[in-house]
Design a protein around this motif. Structure first.
Motif, PDB file in Angstrom:
ATOM      1  N   GLN A  59      11.655  29.222 -21.633  1.00  0.00           N
ATOM      2  CA  GLN A  59      10.572  30.084 -21.163  1.00  0.00           C
ATOM      3  C   GLN A  59       9.896  29.406 -19.966  1.00  0.00           C
ATOM      4  N   CYS A  60      10.008  30.030 -18.814  1.00  0.00           N
ATOM      5  CA  CYS A  60       9.395  29.490 -17.597  1.00  0.00           C
ATOM      6  C   CYS A  60       8.113  30.221 -17.216  1.00  0.00           C
TER       7      CYS A  60
ATOM      8  N   LYS B  62      24.637  28.138 -20.310  1.00  0.00           N
ATOM      9  CA  LYS B  62      24.510  27.680 -21.690  1.00  0.00           C
ATOM     10  C   LYS B  62      23.114  27.945 -22.272  1.00  0.00           C
ATOM     11  N   MET B  63      22.309  28.736 -21.574  1.00  0.00           N
ATOM     12  CA  MET B  63      20.952  28.975 -22.050  1.00  0.00           C
ATOM     13  C   MET B  63      20.495  30.371 -21.668  1.00  0.00           C
ATOM     14  N   GLN B  64      19.523  30.860 -22.421  1.00  0.00           N
ATOM     15  CA  GLN B  64      18.835  32.092 -22.054  1.00  0.00           C
ATOM     16  C   GLN B  64      17.521  31.697 -21.407  1.00  0.00           C
ATOM     17  N   CYS B  65      17.238  32.239 -20.219  1.00  0.00           N
ATOM     18  CA  CYS B  65      16.055  31.815 -19.465  1.00  0.00           C
ATOM     19  C   CYS B  65      15.427  33.018 -18.772  1.00  0.00           C
ATOM     20  N   ASP B  66      14.128  33.228 -18.967  1.00  0.00           N
ATOM     21  CA  ASP B  66      13.450  34.360 -18.340  1.00  0.00           C
ATOM     22  C   ASP B  66      13.470  34.256 -16.813  1.00  0.00           C
TER      23      ASP B  66
ATOM     24  N   ASP C 286      16.856  35.350 -15.712  1.00  0.00           N
ATOM     25  CA  ASP C 286      16.953  36.803 -15.892  1.00  0.00           C
ATOM     26  C   ASP C 286      16.229  37.531 -14.765  1.00  0.00           C
ATOM     27  N   TYR C 287      15.086  36.990 -14.362  1.00  0.00           N
ATOM     28  CA  TYR C 287      14.312  37.589 -13.275  1.00  0.00           C
ATOM     29  C   TYR C 287      15.093  37.549 -11.970  1.00  0.00           C
ATOM     30  N   LEU C 288      15.693  36.405 -11.691  1.00  0.00           N
ATOM     31  CA  LEU C 288      16.473  36.274 -10.462  1.00  0.00           C
ATOM     32  C   LEU C 288      17.680  37.208 -10.458  1.00  0.00           C
ATOM     33  N   ASP C 289      18.213  37.491 -11.648  1.00  0.00           N
ATOM     34  CA  ASP C 289      19.349  38.413 -11.760  1.00  0.00           C
ATOM     35  C   ASP C 289      18.917  39.870 -11.686  1.00  0.00           C
ATOM     36  N   GLY C 290      17.594  40.096 -11.723  1.00  0.00           N
ATOM     37  CA  GLY C 290      17.085  41.459 -11.621  1.00  0.00           C
ATOM     38  C   GLY C 290      17.186  42.275 -12.889  1.00  0.00           C
ATOM     39  N   THR C 291      17.304  41.615 -14.042  1.00  0.00           N
ATOM     40  CA  THR C 291      17.387  42.360 -15.299  1.00  0.00           C
ATOM     41  C   THR C 291      16.007  42.901 -15.668  1.00  0.00           C
ATOM     42  N   PRO C 292      15.937  44.078 -16.304  1.00  0.00           N
ATOM     43  CA  PRO C 292      14.637  44.636 -16.715  1.00  0.00           C
ATOM     44  C   PRO C 292      13.848  43.680 -17.598  1.00  0.00           C
ATOM     45  N   GLN C 293      14.551  42.971 -18.492  1.00  0.00           N
ATOM     46  CA  GLN C 293      13.880  42.031 -19.381  1.00  0.00           C
ATOM     47  C   GLN C 293      13.197  40.923 -18.581  1.00  0.00           C
TER      48      GLN C 293
END
Length: 347
Positions: free
Chosen positions: A215-216, A303-307, A310-317
């Motif tokens: 969580q960043c 190897k990790m889930q990172c908000d 995810d933001y940089l990838d443009g995902t809604p989450q």
């Protein structure tokens, strides 16, 4: 089951499965499996299992046996999946009429949620020791510990909990902002107000991931199977934060030390941090999440889930998770924070 129907008339069979389910729960309690034990302690699971046992006392025929099977399967499903896949809400208010009215609204808007209602902050802390919650609706002015103090306690142990103050006193908004609360509702709680807050949660509610989660946004936190990871040294956590900030790029030892100690060299301390990181991740089976080479280190983003990622990838989450805050406890993160602010206009 239909193929076995000739054998399902024996009255002893339902009792056997009832006993099997009971043994299953007792064994789980004995081993105190982290996370799963929270389910067994919950009122929902307890009422579910008691209902099952009551039905098992009067078995009568194939259809009843099939129902027992489905209930057993449901128990297994709840046992392994309930803790996290269902929205979990705690509501705290020391006024009984208001508390019951608010609980009624919550049950109407989110009937599928697991709701725990408490009449004091002390009662709420006992509930939070048993299980974590996605959302906490807190009154502010309560007898004993007030809602602001309770929110600090919750955020300390469960930083991912959405704190929503529900109070008759609008002048506490400053305290709510300083706590980075998810929302602020002026009583009375209505269905429309509740829906608005649920649509704008600071920490979006998603099915918990197994493994490593970073969580960043807000304060930097590291979780394994949704439990915070504890290091021997606090600087080890900051080391991981900087590696995550570099998005998988190899960072040399000199740069890391300059960031952690503001241009001072501490080679021996740095070695201890590397060992602390390696030992902690190794115990959790996360050795492949960090790459260590001679003179440098990096994380392995895949190897990790990172908000942040995810933001940089443009995902809604990822986009919904960003509320203008990034690794707040670290001053060196301001550059990336500025980048995120400029990028937020694109979304």
């Amino acid at each position: 089951l239909h193929g076995l129907s000739p054998f399902l008339s024996f009255r002893v069979v339902p009792y056997f499965f009832g006993l099997f389910s009971l043994c299953f729960v007792l064994v789980a309690s004995f081993y105190e499996m982290q996370g799963y034990r929270k389910v067994i302690k919950s009122d929902f699971f307890r009422s579910f299992f008691e209902k099952f046992l009551q039905k098992s006392k009067n078995p009568c025929g194939t259809r009843v046996f099939e129902e027992k099977i489905f209930e057993i399967v449901g128990a297994f499903f709840l046992f392994f999946c309930y803790n996290g896949f269902v929205m979990k809400i705690i509501l705290v208010d020391d006024e009984k009429i208001i508390r019951e009215g608010a609980a009624s609204v919550v049950r109407k808007v989110v009937p599928e949620a697991h709701l725990v209602v408490c009449g004091s902050a002390e009662e709420a802390l006992q509930a939070i020791e048993k299980e974590s919650f996605n959302i906490a609706f807190l009154d502010v002015e309560m007898t004993g510990m007030n809602g602001i103090e309770l929110a600090h306690r919750i955020k300390k142990d469960h930083p991912g909990t959405n704190i929503i103050f529900c109070t008759a006193h609008p002048h506490y908004t400053g305290d709510a902002m300083r706590l980075h609360a998810s929302g602020y509702i002026v009583k009375p709680l209505t269905a429309d107000k509740l829906r608005t807050e649920l649509a704008e949660l600071r920490h979006p509610i998603v099915a918990p991931s197994s493994g490593l989660r970073i969580q960043c946004f807000g304060n930097f936190e590291i979780f394994f199977n949704e439990e915070p990871i504890r290091f021997k040294f606090s600087k080890t956590k900051e080391l991981v934060a900087y590696l995550v900030d570099r998005k998988g790029a190899l960072v040399n030892s000199a740069e890391i030390q300059a960031i952690l100690w503001e241009d001072e060299d501490h080679p021996s301390y740095y070695k201890q941090l590397r060992k602390d990181l390696a030992d902690t991740f190794s115990q959790l089976g996360l050795e492949d999440a960090v790459m260590v080479v001679r003179g440098g280190m990096s994380v392995v983003p895949s190897k990790m889930q990172c908000d942040f990622y995810d933001y940089l990838d443009g995902t809604p989450q990822g986009i919904n998770a960003y509320h203008g805050e990034y690794m707040q406890q670290y001053s060196w993160a301001e550059m990336t924070h500025g980048f995120l602010e400029s990028k937020s206009y694109d979304y």
